[in-house]
Design an enzyme around this catalytic site. Structure first.
Site, PDB file in Angstrom:
ATOM      1  N   ASP A 104     100.553  93.520 -56.646  1.00 59.03           N
ATOM      2  CA  ASP A 104      99.453  92.375 -57.249  1.00 59.03           C
ATOM      3  C   ASP A 104      99.697  91.191 -56.427  1.00 59.03           C
ATOM      4  O   ASP A 104      98.606  90.205 -56.612  1.00 59.03           O
ATOM      5  CB  ASP A 104     100.013  91.926 -58.708  1.00 59.03           C
ATOM      6  CG  ASP A 104      98.929  91.186 -59.406  1.00 59.03           C
ATOM      7  OD1 ASP A 104      97.785  91.288 -58.917  1.00 59.03           O
ATOM      8  OD2 ASP A 104      99.353  90.608 -60.151  1.00 59.03           O
ATOM      9  N   LYS A 129      98.669  94.163 -63.894  1.00 54.36           N
ATOM     10  CA  LYS A 129      98.515  93.088 -64.711  1.00 54.36           C
ATOM     11  C   LYS A 129      98.466  93.207 -66.136  1.00 54.36           C
ATOM     12  O   LYS A 129      98.024  94.492 -66.667  1.00 54.36           O
ATOM     13  CB  LYS A 129      97.183  92.322 -64.213  1.00 54.36           C
ATOM     14  CG  LYS A 129      96.980  91.785 -63.110  1.00 54.36           C
ATOM     15  CD  LYS A 129      95.820  90.934 -62.787  1.00 54.36           C
ATOM     16  CE  LYS A 129      95.637  90.155 -61.216  1.00 54.36           C
ATOM     17  NZ  LYS A 129      96.670  89.390 -61.241  1.00 54.36           N
ATOM     18  N   ARG A 176      96.753  88.062 -50.127  1.00 56.05           N
ATOM     19  CA  ARG A 176      97.415  87.635 -48.725  1.00 56.05           C
ATOM     20  C   ARG A 176      97.590  88.800 -47.743  1.00 56.05           C
ATOM     21  O   ARG A 176      97.421  88.613 -46.770  1.00 56.05           O
ATOM     22  CB  ARG A 176      98.934  87.158 -49.136  1.00 56.05           C
ATOM     23  CG  ARG A 176      99.925  88.076 -49.504  1.00 56.05           C
ATOM     24  CD  ARG A 176     101.225  87.427 -50.130  1.00 56.05           C
ATOM     25  NE  ARG A 176     100.609  86.848 -51.415  1.00 56.05           N
ATOM     26  CZ  ARG A 176     101.471  86.039 -52.264  1.00 56.05           C
ATOM     27  NH1 ARG A 176     102.792  85.695 -52.052  1.00 56.05           N
ATOM     28  NH2 ARG A 176     101.237  85.597 -53.499  1.00 56.05           N
ATOM     29  N   ASP A 217      90.573  92.780 -59.619  1.00 57.58           N
ATOM     30  CA  ASP A 217      91.969  93.056 -59.366  1.00 57.58           C
ATOM     31  C   ASP A 217      92.619  93.237 -60.611  1.00 57.58           C
ATOM     32  O   ASP A 217      92.949  92.447 -61.518  1.00 57.58           O
ATOM     33  CB  ASP A 217      92.725  91.528 -58.824  1.00 57.58           C
ATOM     34  CG  ASP A 217      94.070  91.607 -58.471  1.00 57.58           C
ATOM     35  OD1 ASP A 217      94.541  92.655 -58.183  1.00 57.58           O
ATOM     36  OD2 ASP A 217      94.466  90.415 -58.577  1.00 57.58           O
TER      37      ASP A 217
END
Length: 505
Positions: free
Chosen positions: A354, A284, A358, A277
């Protein structure tokens, strides 16, 4: 790993583990027998103040030929009333690591805290439960991930055999079975640790699916892996949307274990499988981004737990769903402001790319519900907000069903995995309302762990459901007890314990 009935003073080993409670001046039981064989050496160390029995104390005694075991390691267990199964796990792990460090290959141990009487004997659990805890602690504590090193940098040898030395033949069968259970759940946890510790260039979504298939062949579980074409036919546009930024194709991994009876519990497990990720377009920070190879720790936990449930032949049905993809920035990546339509038909405004976990879980939870599960648990490294709220000690828990949450909390307590419930008041739903879609994928900084859970709740319907946010607990920054630096394999043992609890309904 085995259990034998033998005089502890006659067992041949490189190291023998016994214990001592705080405040005991004349040891009894196995420790007393060892003390007698050593001519009162343990009592002398107690008198000299070098051996106190305080929690965490380790005292190594050389037998000098007075026993077949070359060394005796006395583990301090603290106050008798404070002894728990988790302390047994920790003591077992620390003893195993200490003896490995000094080169012991053959190790024997008594079962801590399960003596039938005498000075300092605690209550609260039986010999079988303690034997399982000893097995779990030793195997978890001895875990290493050496696959990318040319040699063991510490030069340590591995323990070859670990034997529980028991005194009561009547308890042998129960302890042997308990040791088998402990070994199965510990090996499953270590399998999950292996997956999480793998680098992202190795553990792609395709490789995760391959390892899931290999795991299920061993455990007798059915495995189905769906690729992009099947996902498009299913309408899994949330998962496919996150996958757009990567050249690695996404996978939806489905495991089916059918051990139950008609009308019995059917447990649904869903695990977040982001194999790396970077945050997508909402990139990030570079600092610590390497740890994002572990953003599939939820997937690792549910896959490993399913395999353990199957190996234990528990009489219930389990359906496990893992959505797997990378979340990377590219010219084709999902953008803030995009709108996706999930498999359920619900539209989602993507405010932050990001907040991708979910999104993929939305499709996976809906997919699991369609399998008619009676109980649903998802495990995910979902939010940094949960780390801010609970630190690295507790996993966050969220639910639409208090009875199921109570079972999860009880299973976590038995496993020594701390879980803390957080609120799900309906007012939090206001934070994820969208002006242009049914919902948006983030509600901002306030209550971020809760709004992440509220988002997921939109896709579980009325099915009893618990969401476990392991963002703070999926890895450890140092060795401590049976937790080793790196991946923890958290929630594997809790999920197995939950499966056992559901059988009591």
């Amino acid at each position: 790993m085995r259990v034998v009935v033998e005089d502890v003073t006659a067992f041949r080993a490189d190291g023998m583990v016994v214990d001592l409670f705080e405040g005991v001046t004349v040891p009894d039981g196995a420790t007393g027998a060892v003390d007698a064989a050593l001519g009162g050496a343990i009592r002398k160390l107690i008198r000299l103040g070098e051996l106190t029995g305080k929690w965490g104390e380790q005292t190594l005694v050389h037998t000098l030929g007075k026993m077949p075991a070359e060394r005796v390691l006395v583990m301090g267990l603290g106050k008798p009333e404070e002894l728990s199964l988790d302390r047994v796990r920790v003591a077992s792990a620390e003893a195993a690591k200490r003896l490995r460090k000094i080169g012991a290959r053959r190790v024997g141990t008594i079962v801590h805290g399960a003596r039938r009487g005498g000075q300092g004997a605690p209550g609260g659990f039986n010999a079988a439960q303690a034997a399982q805890a000893v097995a779990e602690g030793a195997l978890l504590g001895l875990y290493r991930f050496p696959h990318y090193k040319r040699e063991n940098e510490d030069g340590e040898k591995e323990i070859g055999t670990l034997t529980i030395v028991a005194e009561d033949r009547q308890r042998l069968r129960a302890m042997t079975e308990a040791l088998r259970r402990g070994r199965i759940v510990a090996e499953a946890t270590n399998f999950a640790r292996d997956l999480v510790n793998e680098p992202g260039n190795t553990l792609t979504p395709t490789e995760l699916a391959r390892r899931a298939r290999a795991l299920t062949r061993q455990a007798g579980i059915r495995c189905r892996v769906l690729g992009p074409q099947e996902l498009r036919r299913l309408g899994a546009r949330a998962l496919l949307g996150v996958a757009r930024g990567s050249q690695e194709p996404p996978r939806l991994i489905q495991l089916e274990y059918r051990g139950g009876r008609r009308g019995g519990p059917h447990l649904g497990l869903v695990g977040k499988g982001i194999t790396f990720d970077a945050g997508g377009i909402s990139l990030k920070p570079a600092e610590n981004m390497e740890s994002m190879k572990g953003d599939m720790a939820g997937a690792a936990a549910v896959l490993a737990a399913t395999a353990a449930i199957a190996r234990l032949a528990l009489p219930l049905d389990v359906t496990t769903v893992v959505p797997a993809t990378e979340n990377l920035p590219s010219g084709s990546a999902l953008k803030p402001g995009d709108i996706l339509r999930a498999m359920s038909g619900k539209s989602i405004e993507v405010v932050n790319t990001d907040a991708e976990g979910r999104l993929i879980l939305a499709d996976a939870l809906h997919y699991a519900r369609r399998r008619k599960v009676t109980h649903l648990v998802d495990v995910a490294t979902l939010t940094g907000a949960c780390v801010v709220a609970l630190g690295t000690l507790n996993t966050g828990a969220f639910t639409n069903n208090q009875a199921l949450l109570d079972r999860v909390l009880a299973a976590g307590k038995a496993a020594g995995e701390k879980i803390w419930p957080l609120p799900m008041d309906p007012e939090y739903d206001e934070l994820i309302k969208s002006d242009v879609a049914d919902i948006k994928n983030t509600g901002g900084r306030k209550g971020g762990a809760i709004t992440g859970a509220k988002f997921l709740q939109h896709f579980v319907g009325q099915t009893p459901w618990v969401h476990l946010d392991i963002a703070g607990t999926f890895e450890a920054d140092k060795d401590k007890g049976y937790q080793v630096k790196g991946a923890t394999g958290v929630m594997v043992r809790t999920l197995v314990g939950l499966a056992v609890q559901l059988l009591t309904e």
